[in-house]
Design a protein around this motif. Structure first.
Motif, PDB file in Angstrom:
ATOM      1  N   LYS A  77       0.827  -1.205   0.000  1.00  0.00           N
ATOM      2  CA  LYS A  77       0.000   0.000   0.000  1.00  0.00           C
ATOM      3  C   LYS A  77       0.864   1.259   0.000  1.00  0.00           C
ATOM      4  N   ASP A  78       1.987   1.227   0.696  1.00  0.00           N
ATOM      5  CA  ASP A  78       2.923   2.353   0.651  1.00  0.00           C
ATOM      6  C   ASP A  78       3.500   2.511  -0.754  1.00  0.00           C
ATOM      7  N   ASP A  79       3.833   1.378  -1.383  1.00  0.00           N
ATOM      8  CA  ASP A  79       4.342   1.426  -2.756  1.00  0.00           C
ATOM      9  C   ASP A  79       3.299   2.017  -3.704  1.00  0.00           C
ATOM     10  N   MET A  80       2.042   1.641  -3.516  1.00  0.00           N
ATOM     11  CA  MET A  80       0.976   2.183  -4.355  1.00  0.00           C
ATOM     12  C   MET A  80       0.872   3.692  -4.198  1.00  0.00           C
ATOM     13  N   ARG A  81       1.022   4.181  -2.976  1.00  0.00           N
ATOM     14  CA  ARG A  81       0.951   5.629  -2.760  1.00  0.00           C
ATOM     15  C   ARG A  81       2.005   6.364  -3.579  1.00  0.00           C
ATOM     16  N   VAL A  82       3.200   5.798  -3.621  1.00  0.00           N
ATOM     17  CA  VAL A  82       4.276   6.431  -4.372  1.00  0.00           C
ATOM     18  C   VAL A  82       4.019   6.322  -5.874  1.00  0.00           C
ATOM     19  N   PHE A  83       3.641   5.140  -6.315  1.00  0.00           N
ATOM     20  CA  PHE A  83       3.426   4.893  -7.743  1.00  0.00           C
ATOM     21  C   PHE A  83       2.325   5.788  -8.311  1.00  0.00           C
ATOM     22  N   PHE A  84       1.196   5.857  -7.604  1.00  0.00           N
ATOM     23  CA  PHE A  84       0.054   6.655  -8.074  1.00  0.00           C
ATOM     24  C   PHE A  84       0.152   8.117  -7.638  1.00  0.00           C
ATOM     25  N   ASN A  85       1.098   8.451  -6.798  1.00  0.00           N
ATOM     26  CA  ASN A  85       1.206   9.773  -6.176  1.00  0.00           C
ATOM     27  C   ASN A  85      -0.108  10.131  -5.482  1.00  0.00           C
ATOM     28  N   ALA A  86      -0.429   9.337  -4.464  1.00  0.00           N
ATOM     29  CA  ALA A  86      -1.684   9.508  -3.723  1.00  0.00           C
ATOM     30  C   ALA A  86      -1.395   9.498  -2.224  1.00  0.00           C
ATOM     31  N   PRO A  87      -0.900  10.621  -1.679  1.00  0.00           N
ATOM     32  CA  PRO A  87      -0.570  10.655  -0.247  1.00  0.00           C
ATOM     33  C   PRO A  87      -1.787  10.562   0.659  1.00  0.00           C
ATOM     34  N   LYS A  88      -2.962  10.927   0.152  1.00  0.00           N
ATOM     35  CA  LYS A  88      -4.192  10.853   0.932  1.00  0.00           C
ATOM     36  C   LYS A  88      -5.076   9.734   0.395  1.00  0.00           C
ATOM     37  N   GLY A  89      -6.163   9.452   1.104  1.00  0.00           N
ATOM     38  CA  GLY A  89      -7.064   8.398   0.683  1.00  0.00           C
ATOM     39  C   GLY A  89      -6.518   7.027   1.032  1.00  0.00           C
ATOM     40  N   GLN A  90      -7.097   5.985   0.422  1.00  0.00           N
ATOM     41  CA  GLN A  90      -6.668   4.621   0.740  1.00  0.00           C
ATOM     42  C   GLN A  90      -6.771   3.718  -0.475  1.00  0.00           C
ATOM     43  N   PHE A  91      -5.979   2.633  -0.431  1.00  0.00           N
ATOM     44  CA  PHE A  91      -5.955   1.628  -1.481  1.00  0.00           C
ATOM     45  C   PHE A  91      -6.510   0.315  -0.944  1.00  0.00           C
ATOM     46  N   PHE A  92      -7.139  -0.440  -1.820  1.00  0.00           N
ATOM     47  CA  PHE A  92      -7.548  -1.793  -1.477  1.00  0.00           C
ATOM     48  C   PHE A  92      -7.675  -2.598  -2.762  1.00  0.00           C
ATOM     49  N   VAL A  93      -7.732  -3.910  -2.634  1.00  0.00           N
ATOM     50  CA  VAL A  93      -7.846  -4.767  -3.805  1.00  0.00           C
ATOM     51  C   VAL A  93      -9.195  -5.470  -3.814  1.00  0.00           C
ATOM     52  N   GLY A  94      -9.609  -5.899  -5.005  1.00  0.00           N
ATOM     53  CA  GLY A  94     -10.867  -6.622  -5.171  1.00  0.00           C
ATOM     54  C   GLY A  94     -10.725  -7.681  -6.226  1.00  0.00           C
ATOM     55  N   GLU A  95     -11.848  -8.179  -6.683  1.00  0.00           N
ATOM     56  CA  GLU A  95     -11.863  -9.284  -7.640  1.00  0.00           C
ATOM     57  C   GLU A  95     -11.227  -8.903  -8.975  1.00  0.00           C
ATOM     58  N   SER A  96     -11.554  -7.725  -9.473  1.00  0.00           N
ATOM     59  CA  SER A  96     -11.050  -7.260 -10.767  1.00  0.00           C
ATOM     60  C   SER A  96     -11.261  -5.760 -10.855  1.00  0.00           C
ATOM     61  N   GLY A  97     -10.688  -5.148 -11.885  1.00  0.00           N
ATOM     62  CA  GLY A  97     -10.915  -3.728 -12.077  1.00  0.00           C
ATOM     63  C   GLY A  97     -12.377  -3.412 -12.335  1.00  0.00           C
ATOM     64  N   THR A  98     -13.033  -4.231 -13.137  1.00  0.00           N
ATOM     65  CA  THR A  98     -14.450  -4.021 -13.431  1.00  0.00           C
ATOM     66  C   THR A  98     -15.292  -4.120 -12.167  1.00  0.00           C
ATOM     67  N   GLU A  99     -15.029  -5.132 -11.355  1.00  0.00           N
ATOM     68  CA  GLU A  99     -15.787  -5.305 -10.108  1.00  0.00           C
ATOM     69  C   GLU A  99     -15.603  -4.109  -9.190  1.00  0.00           C
ATOM     70  N   LEU A 100     -14.389  -3.585  -9.111  1.00  0.00           N
ATOM     71  CA  LEU A 100     -14.127  -2.438  -8.246  1.00  0.00           C
ATOM     72  C   LEU A 100     -14.816  -1.176  -8.770  1.00  0.00           C
ATOM     73  N   LEU A 101     -14.813  -0.984 -10.077  1.00  0.00           N
ATOM     74  CA  LEU A 101     -15.520   0.168 -10.631  1.00  0.00           C
ATOM     75  C   LEU A 101     -17.008   0.096 -10.307  1.00  0.00           C
ATOM     76  N   PHE A 102     -17.590  -1.092 -10.425  1.00  0.00           N
ATOM     77  CA  PHE A 102     -19.002  -1.251 -10.071  1.00  0.00           C
ATOM     78  C   PHE A 102     -19.237  -0.892  -8.609  1.00  0.00           C
ATOM     79  N   ARG A 103     -18.363  -1.343  -7.712  1.00  0.00           N
ATOM     80  CA  ARG A 103     -18.550  -1.064  -6.284  1.00  0.00           C
ATOM     81  C   ARG A 103     -18.432   0.416  -5.981  1.00  0.00           C
ATOM     82  N   LEU A 104     -17.428   1.068  -6.560  1.00  0.00           N
ATOM     83  CA  LEU A 104     -17.246   2.490  -6.295  1.00  0.00           C
ATOM     84  C   LEU A 104     -18.405   3.305  -6.860  1.00  0.00           C
ATOM     85  N   ILE A 105     -18.810   2.978  -8.075  1.00  0.00           N
ATOM     86  CA  ILE A 105     -19.905   3.723  -8.706  1.00  0.00           C
ATOM     87  C   ILE A 105     -21.214   3.473  -7.962  1.00  0.00           C
ATOM     88  N   ARG A 106     -21.464   2.234  -7.574  1.00  0.00           N
ATOM     89  CA  ARG A 106     -22.670   1.918  -6.796  1.00  0.00           C
ATOM     90  C   ARG A 106     -22.712   2.713  -5.501  1.00  0.00           C
TER      91      ARG A 106
END
Length: 422
Positions: free
Chosen positions: A75-104
């Motif tokens: 998660k620390d590596d993701m912050r550096v890679f995406f340049n996202a010092p705020k917010g949070q990262f998590f993983v899910g089944e797939s990119g499509t599944e995560l987009l559905f969850r966030l949009i829902r």
């Protein structure tokens, strides 16, 4: 840059599995990266290593504690890679599944108002937005993209933004046209009228091309599919802002911290994304002298962009004594010949030939490409152009000029044979 360093090109290619041959078909050029990029050898090794570990996180033993540490590091590596010092990262089944969850979550969790997207988007966002807008009784408005450029910009979004726009979706790069979108400019245009709008971005096609900078976008959600950015299938990665996190969302009853993940996560998935970040870090060190990790990742992204630009230019305009696609009779390039938005992808049609037949003839000559049909995936792009299909030729920075030359030679043979038969 990379193209004038043959030893570096060779070193880059050596880090990827099956870079020049298919385990089922033998030697081939891989120009199907938009369907799923090549996998880092380190990812293959990491996957095997962590698949063998029987322990889970959250237990009272050294193995469990080590797994948690690996996830925290990822998660620390993701912050550096995406340049996202705020917010949070998590993983899910797939990119499509995560987009559905966030949009829902965004649509259901916000008040009455509009849901805004564009006709350029992949069905992962369009389908989720339409479905949940209907459920919530909110209008779903689609901004029309420009057929000629294969893109959409802030100027097209702006007339459709109203003060009650609650949720907006943006596609970072089209998997059909290969054109990148200025996410920051569109988000800024939206926020001038609807400052509290929840903005969610599909970054799945863009991520492999580098130059990610969430802190500069002013958005609330960003999703990638790691198998399209040198990792593997089986998981997706999402980033969310504190504003999106604060909306009511699904999780286990009384779970501490209002988590987004369901069940025990695959530690190996997290670690394979660390492998991706490590690779960008390594590449950045080869093309720059900086000692800062984020700066090296930025340098890697710029080098990737430049190399892919050179490869697409060679494919379109020619290389050596080989004619480019623009000079081949009957070949049409989607999005135009000189389009600065293009990211490592050239989609074409050949007059008098069905796209699947061209893809087959390329495969017979050792070139792996893909047919995009005017179906539920790509009809939004192809149907307005009067096309039932197109040939997608997608490259990444580990592809070479020699492979482009091999493709152009194959295309010349295919086009000339078709002309002779006409």
């Amino acid at each position: 840059m990379i193209t004038n360093k043959p030893a570096l090109v060779a070193e880059i290619r050596s880090r990827f599995a099956h870079v020049d041959s298919c385990p089922f078909e033998g030697p081939r050029v891989f120009f199907e990266n938009a369907g799923g990029a090549l996998t880092l050898n380190s990812v293959v090794e990491t996957s095997a290593k962590f698949a063998a570990i029987p322990d889970n996180q959250g237990r009272d033993n050294p193995a469990a504690k080590a797994l948690v540490a690996f996830i925290d590091k990822a998660k620390d590596d993701m912050r550096v890679f995406f340049n996202a010092p705020k917010g949070q990262f998590f993983v899910g089944e797939s990119g499509t599944e995560l987009l559905f969850r966030l949009i829902r979550t965004a649509i259901v969790g916000t008040g009455a108002g509009r849901v805004l997207g564009s006709t350029l988007e992949h069905p992962a966002t369009r389908s989720a937005a339409r479905h949940w807008a209907e459920v919530a009784g909110k209008p779903h408005v689609l901004v029309a993209h420009d057929d000629a450029t294969g893109c959409v910009d802030a100027g097209a979004y702006l007339p459709e933004v109203t003060p009650d726009t609650r949720v907006a979706t943006i596609l970072h790069t089209s998997p059909v046209t290969g054109m990148g979108v200025d996410v920051g400019a569109i988000a800024k245009a939206i926020r001038t009228i609807a400052p509290e709008c929840i903005i969610i971005v599909d970054g799945i096609q863009h991520a492999a091309h580098g130059r990610l900078d969430i802190a500069s976008y002013d958005i609330d959600g960003y999703v990638v599919s790691p198998y399209k950015v040198f990792s593997r299938h089986g998981y997706g990665v999402a980033w969310i802002s504190d504003r999106l996190h604060a909306l009511k969302h699904e999780h286990l009853i009384d779970a501490p911290g209002n988590p987004w993940e369901f069940g025990t996560r695959d530690t190996g998935a997290y670690v394979t994304f660390s492998d991706v970040v490590d690779y960008f870090d390594w590449l950045g060190a080869q093309v720059s002298d900086t000692t800062d990790r984020r700066a090296r990742i930025v340098a890697a992204g710029e080098a990737i962009h430049q190399l892919e630009h050179e490869l697409t230019q060679a494919m379109i305009h020619g290389i050596g004594n080989l004619k480019g696609l623009k000079e081949m009779a009957g070949v049409t390039i989607l999005g135009g010949i000189d389009n600065p938005r293009r990211e490592g992808l050239v989609s074409i049609t050949v007059a008098g030939m069905d796209a699947p037949d061209v893809v087959t003839k390329l495969r017979e000559r050792g070139i792996r490409t893909h047919t995009r049909k005017a179906d539920h995936y790509s009809g939004n792009i192809l149907t307005p152009l009067g096309l039932d299909a197109a040939i997608r030729v997608s490259m990444c920075h580990y592809n070479s000029e020699a492979e482009v030359a091999q493709f152009l030679q194959a295309m010349r043979e295919i086009v000339e044979t078709a002309e002779a038969a006409a």
